[in-house]
Design a protein around this motif. Structure first.
Motif, PDB file in Angstrom:
ATOM      1  N   TYR A   1      17.363 -38.983  64.686  1.00 12.40           N
ATOM      2  CA  TYR A   1      15.926 -38.846  64.408  1.00 12.40           C
ATOM      3  C   TYR A   1      15.417 -40.004  63.555  1.00 12.40           C
ATOM      4  O   TYR A   1      14.351 -40.568  63.825  1.00 12.40           O
ATOM      5  N   ILE A   2      16.176 -40.363  62.532  1.00  8.81           N
ATOM      6  CA  ILE A   2      15.773 -41.481  61.665  1.00  8.81           C
ATOM      7  C   ILE A   2      15.688 -42.767  62.478  1.00  8.81           C
ATOM      8  O   ILE A   2      14.773 -43.577  62.307  1.00  8.81           O
ATOM      9  N   PHE A   3      16.646 -42.949  63.398  1.00  7.65           N
ATOM     10  CA  PHE A   3      16.638 -44.140  64.251  1.00  7.65           C
ATOM     11  C   PHE A   3      15.373 -44.179  65.107  1.00  7.65           C
ATOM     12  O   PHE A   3      14.716 -45.217  65.222  1.00  7.65           O
ATOM     13  N   VAL A   4      15.025 -43.043  65.723  1.00  3.83           N
ATOM     14  CA  VAL A   4      13.825 -42.980  66.563  1.00  3.83           C
ATOM     15  C   VAL A   4      12.580 -43.296  65.744  1.00  3.83           C
ATOM     16  O   VAL A   4      11.707 -44.057  66.169  1.00  3.83           O
ATOM     17  N   LEU A   5      12.495 -42.713  64.545  1.00  2.00           N
ATOM     18  CA  LEU A   5      11.341 -42.967  63.674  1.00  2.00           C
ATOM     19  C   LEU A   5      11.267 -44.447  63.304  1.00  2.00           C
ATOM     20  O   LEU A   5      10.174 -45.044  63.275  1.00  2.00           O
ATOM     21  N   ALA A   6      12.432 -45.050  63.047  1.00  2.00           N
ATOM     22  CA  ALA A   6      12.464 -46.481  62.718  1.00  2.00           C
ATOM     23  C   ALA A   6      11.985 -47.322  63.899  1.00  2.00           C
ATOM     24  O   ALA A   6      11.251 -48.304  63.719  1.00  2.00           O
TER      25      ALA A   6
ATOM     26  N   GLY B   1       7.344 -44.874  72.911  1.00  2.00           N
ATOM     27  CA  GLY B   1       7.555 -43.621  73.629  1.00  2.00           C
ATOM     28  C   GLY B   1       7.999 -43.858  75.056  1.00  2.00           C
ATOM     29  O   GLY B   1       8.921 -43.199  75.555  1.00  2.00           O
ATOM     30  N   LEU B   2       7.369 -44.814  75.734  1.00  2.00           N
ATOM     31  CA  LEU B   2       7.755 -45.141  77.111  1.00  2.00           C
ATOM     32  C   LEU B   2       9.164 -45.735  77.160  1.00  2.00           C
ATOM     33  O   LEU B   2       9.947 -45.441  78.068  1.00  2.00           O
ATOM     34  N   ALA B   3       9.495 -46.585  76.171  1.00  2.00           N
ATOM     35  CA  ALA B   3      10.804 -47.248  76.156  1.00  2.00           C
ATOM     36  C   ALA B   3      11.946 -46.252  75.937  1.00  2.00           C
ATOM     37  O   ALA B   3      13.032 -46.411  76.488  1.00  2.00           O
ATOM     38  N   LEU B   4      11.699 -45.224  75.112  1.00  2.00           N
ATOM     39  CA  LEU B   4      12.746 -44.244  74.804  1.00  2.00           C
ATOM     40  C   LEU B   4      12.676 -43.012  75.704  1.00  2.00           C
ATOM     41  O   LEU B   4      13.486 -42.093  75.560  1.00  2.00           O
ATOM     42  N   ASN B   5      11.706 -42.990  76.608  1.00  2.00           N
ATOM     43  CA  ASN B   5      11.465 -41.819  77.454  1.00  2.00           C
ATOM     44  C   ASN B   5      12.729 -41.350  78.168  1.00  2.00           C
ATOM     45  O   ASN B   5      13.060 -40.164  78.181  1.00  2.00           O
ATOM     46  N   LYS B   6      13.448 -42.275  78.756  1.00  2.00           N
ATOM     47  CA  LYS B   6      14.624 -41.936  79.562  1.00  2.00           C
ATOM     48  C   LYS B   6      15.807 -41.494  78.705  1.00  2.00           C
ATOM     49  O   LYS B   6      16.690 -40.769  79.172  1.00  2.00           O
ATOM     50  N   LEU B   7      15.840 -41.914  77.451  1.00  2.00           N
ATOM     51  CA  LEU B   7      17.005 -41.668  76.601  1.00  2.00           C
ATOM     52  C   LEU B   7      16.909 -40.374  75.804  1.00  2.00           C
ATOM     53  O   LEU B   7      17.884 -39.972  75.162  1.00  2.00           O
ATOM     54  N   ILE B   8      15.736 -39.726  75.822  1.00  2.00           N
ATOM     55  CA  ILE B   8      15.552 -38.504  75.037  1.00  2.00           C
ATOM     56  C   ILE B   8      15.154 -37.371  75.979  1.00  2.00           C
ATOM     57  O   ILE B   8      13.979 -37.237  76.326  1.00  2.00           O
ATOM     58  N   PRO B   9      16.119 -36.568  76.441  1.00  2.00           N
ATOM     59  CA  PRO B   9      15.794 -35.453  77.339  1.00  2.00           C
ATOM     60  C   PRO B   9      14.796 -34.490  76.699  1.00  2.00           C
ATOM     61  O   PRO B   9      14.848 -34.246  75.488  1.00  2.00           O
ATOM     62  N   HIS B  10      13.915 -33.929  77.510  1.00  2.00           N
ATOM     63  CA  HIS B  10      12.840 -33.084  76.991  1.00  2.00           C
ATOM     64  C   HIS B  10      13.356 -31.791  76.375  1.00  2.00           C
ATOM     65  O   HIS B  10      12.661 -31.185  75.560  1.00  2.00           O
ATOM     66  N   SER B  11      14.557 -31.341  76.758  1.00  2.00           N
ATOM     67  CA  SER B  11      15.098 -30.092  76.210  1.00  2.00           C
ATOM     68  C   SER B  11      16.153 -30.337  75.135  1.00  2.00           C
ATOM     69  O   SER B  11      16.806 -29.400  74.700  1.00  2.00           O
ATOM     70  N   SER B  12      16.312 -31.575  74.715  1.00  2.00           N
ATOM     71  CA  SER B  12      17.377 -31.902  73.769  1.00  2.00           C
ATOM     72  C   SER B  12      17.003 -31.524  72.345  1.00  2.00           C
ATOM     73  O   SER B  12      15.837 -31.316  72.007  1.00  2.00           O
ATOM     74  N   ALA B  13      18.031 -31.449  71.493  1.00  2.00           N
ATOM     75  CA  ALA B  13      17.805 -31.161  70.079  1.00  2.00           C
ATOM     76  C   ALA B  13      16.981 -32.264  69.430  1.00  2.00           C
ATOM     77  O   ALA B  13      16.135 -31.997  68.570  1.00  2.00           O
ATOM     78  N   LEU B  14      17.201 -33.513  69.846  1.00  2.00           N
ATOM     79  CA  LEU B  14      16.453 -34.635  69.270  1.00  2.00           C
ATOM     80  C   LEU B  14      14.967 -34.520  69.594  1.00  2.00           C
ATOM     81  O   LEU B  14      14.110 -34.719  68.723  1.00  2.00           O
ATOM     82  N   MET B  15      14.635 -34.196  70.847  1.00  2.00           N
ATOM     83  CA  MET B  15      13.238 -34.023  71.230  1.00  2.00           C
ATOM     84  C   MET B  15      12.610 -32.886  70.433  1.00  2.00           C
ATOM     85  O   MET B  15      11.453 -32.968  70.003  1.00  2.00           O
TER      86      MET B  15
END
Length: 719
Positions: free
Chosen positions: A240-245, A269-283
């Motif tokens: 999460y910290i990485f995504v925020l950064a 958001g578009l760049a990370l779209n594929k790497l963060i599944p919509h049902s994942s804990a990170l999302m």
């Protein structure tokens, strides 16, 4: 006492200057706003803005902003910081939540709709703002571009009616990507022009810096993110910290490139779209923290700018508010009508497109706030925009619901093949074996779990019935508690179960029948002892004792490391009872991971797979490879590569698609594909009432093997 009362009086004097109290008030607003306004159907986004108006400097003046930044101030630093994060967060989530598979599926029609819903509102809005309302060139272009944006506020409505796969919905989603991107580029040009002249140097600088920015965001950032998610897999907080950064880095890079920071957040958001599944804990973490803190702060800060008294000072403010609203609604209606005529859609489909694209919210607010802070537009436009957002959201909700209802009544619902398992009744059982391997299996279960199911994931620990049973039961419950803590990270509801039985296979089989499990998800089988080989291995015993769909998973690498999912489907697999179930789960997994599916099968099965995919109208990219020699399983190795998630569909002994080459598949696949993630699927079967009644005898599998081999000696015809 007087001193104490004086201290209390100072603390509550308006505007409130105690930063702790300011923060407490804002959190209270975030808490009570939806509770108070939900009964009267006021959208949450409007509710927070209204509270900002009420408590801001133009209302009760409890909370205010000052230009001077002080260490002992009124909490301005916190409000400004959090509202800035909220603005970036809105645009980041807008890019992150877009369904790229749906966009690819209808990209040509989406391009045309995106163009129409962009150009028509601007073509109407610019002359109205410039000639009727009397604004200068730049403000008129900025306000007109605001009309072109839309936010999919009403998408949950079409999803609840079961028409989310309808083509009209798909092209509206695709149009969102295009129109919002185009408007953000216009915003960059306008803000650049407001600071200087649009000369050749400006265009060259903008073009070069924008190209470099896009290269970094789409060429470098995804590679770094993929490497980070793979290498730092255990540190979930770090993700999460990485995504925020990345979001703030992208916003800063956009600013350096001469663009607005919100463009950087959207592109992130578009760049990370594929790497963060919509049902994942990170999302889940991204949405939870944004919706709980950052975005509400931004909305409240917007309300603090609004001065309702302006609307009473003269007719001009009311004229601007009314004009903006009418133009916004009319422009989107014309775009939907033009789309209807070109693609020969029905009136209900036109209304569905209009309802989905009419709501102005996140992107509209972001653009107007940037324009206001740059002093390109005045407070009349800000006030008018708040009125516009309120009215368009209400109209969009009513129109979308009405159109969705009529489309469903006409029979145009998502044409899924009838399921063998109703999604709302889905029961998934996950037996715990090796605790260190359970986290990726739980992640996998979360990804394939039906979104319509309100049942928890059932996590089971089987304790052998021996003299250590009581002590082992306590240890098992501790292990289950650890799994529950991990599952809570993605807000996945789990039901923890422990049972005592003579052996693990028997415990799993009995529990699966007790809870009517539709799906069992196991870890990969470990090395077996000599005794287990004689009386029947654990996995085979579980297969014998259960009828449910069984997924056996070896997930040593993160699922984000794959480029596609290769599914090996043996002949006649389409005739198995569990065919529809596992196909739906593979489509769900591919959609969550934004990966294409490659099916390897013979010609007959390929045709059945194609028919099923056509019936469910899946947006997941799929391709087919032909393989006929299914008695030679090792020949399948030519269709795999190091970046593939390998899925082998097998079958229980005696089922229609079973063949000798599938016997012991887990062992052979495990040895041959040592460094890859592998999933082995055994489809469900009808419950038998004859030989299976005796399969609780632990030695049964050895006799079954012997009888099978004798039968093979006299069998000439093989599938």
């Amino acid at each position: 006492m007087d001193k104490f009362l004086h201290h209390i009086s100072d603390a509550f004097s308006t505007p409130i200057t105690n930063p702790v109290l300011v923060f407490s008030i804002i959190l209270t607003i975030i808490l009570v706003s939806p509770i108070i306004l939900r009964p009267i159907k006021v959208p949450g986004i409007i509710g927070l803005i209204l509270f900002g108006v009420l408590l801001g400097p133009h209302g009760l003046n409890w909370i205010t902003k000052i230009d001077k930044v002080t260490l002992q101030g009124s909490g301005v630093d916190a409000i400004d910081l959090f509202s800035t994060i909220g603005l970036l967060y809105i645009m980041f989530i807008a890019g992150l939540e877009l369904d790229m598979n749906e966009f690819r599926k209808t990209k040509n029609k989406s391009f045309l709709f995106g163009f129409l819903t962009f150009i028509i509102p601007i073509s109407i809005g610019f002359p109205v703002c410039h000639y009727f309302l009397g604004y200068e060139l730049l403000p008129s272009i900025l306000i007109a571009s605001m009309f072109a944006t839309h936010t999919l506020v009403t998408y949950p409505i079409v999803n609840s009616y079961g028409i989310s796969k309808h083509e009209a919905v798909a092209i509206t989603i695709g149009g969102t990507i295009l129109t919002d991107t185009a408007v953000l580029i216009i915003l960059a040009i306008i803000t650049g022009a407001s600071q200087g002249q649009l000369n050749q140097e400006f265009w060259v600088t903008l073009g070069v810096s924008f190209t470099i920015f896009l290269f970094i965001m789409f060429g470098i950032i995804p590679r770094i993110a993929k490497w980070f998610f793979q290498k730092i897999e255990a540190e979930k907080t770090a993700h999460y910290i990485f995504v925020l950064a990345v979001v703030f880095f992208a916003a800063f890079m956009a600013e350096i490139a001469g663009l607005e920071p919100i463009i950087g957040a959207f592109v992130a958001g578009l760049a990370l779209n594929k790497l963060i599944p919509h049902s994942s804990a990170l999302m889940n973490r991204i949405e939870f923290i944004g919706n709980a803190i950052f975005i509400p702060f931004f909305l409240i800060s917007v309300g603090m700018i609004v001065d309702i008294s302006v609307l009473t000072k003269g007719p001009m403010a009311l004229i601007i508010a009314g004009t903006l609203t009418v133009v916004a609604v009319f422009g989107k209606f014309l775009a939907a009508t033009a789309t209807q005529l070109i693609f020969k859609y029905s009136k209900n489909e036109r209304n569905l497109i209009f309802g989905l694209s009419n709501a102005h919210a996140a992107a509209t607010l972001a653009i107007i706030m940037v324009g206001y802070e740059r002093e390109i537009i005045d407070e009349n436009v800000v006030n008018g925009t708040i009125v516009l957002i309120l009215i368009t959201c209400i109209i969009a909700s009513l129109v979308t619901e009405n159109a969705s209802k009529k489309i469903v009544m006409a029979g145009h619902v998502d044409s899924d093949t009838p399921e063998t398992v109703p999604e709302t009744e889905e029961e998934i059982l996950i037996p715990i074996a090796n605790l260190s391997k359970m986290e990726p299996i739980l992640d996998f279960a979360t990804l394939i779990k039906s979104g319509k199911s309100n049942r928890p994931l059932n996590i089971l620990s089987v304790v052998p019935d021996n003299e250590q049973a009581e002590k082992n039961l306590i240890a098992a419950r501790k292990n289950l508690d650890n799994m529950a803590k991990y599952a809570s990270g993605s807000e996945t509801e789990v039901d923890l179960m422990t049972t005592i039985d003579h052996n693990i296979a028997s415990g799993i089989g009995r529990t699966s029948k007790e809870i009517f499990a539709n799906c069992i998800i196991l870890g990969w089988p470990s090395a077996t002892s000599f005794i287990e080989k004689i009386v029947g291995e654990k996995t085979e015993s579980i297969l014998n004792r259960t009828d449910a769909n069984l997924f056996m998973c070896r997930l040593d690498k993160t699922l984000l490391s794959h480029r596609n999912i290769t599914v090996f489907v043996p002949p006649l697999a389409e005739s198995e009872l569990g065919f529809v179930f596992w196909m739906e789960k593979m489509l769900k997994l591919a959609k969550e991971l934004t990966l294409p599916l490659v099916f390897v099968s013979n010609q007959r099965t390929q045709e059945a797979l194609g028919t099923f995919l056509e019936s469910v109208q899946s947006s997941v990219p799929t391709s087919f490879e032909n393989y006929e020699d299914w008695d030679n399983i090792y020949g399948l190795a030519t269709f795999s590569n190091a970046d593939s998630l390998l899925v082998f569909v097998s079958s229980r002994y005696g089922e229609v698609s079973y063949r000798d080459s599938l016997d012991g598949l887990a062992k052979r696949v495990g040895r041959y594909f040592k460094n890859q993630n592998v999933i082995l699927i055994f489809p469900s079967r009808r419950e038998y009432q004859h030989i299976d009644d005796y399969e609780d005898v632990q030695a049964a599998p050895i006799f079954k093997k012997i009888s099978k081999e004798i039968g093979n000696m006299f069998s000439k015809d093989k599938l």
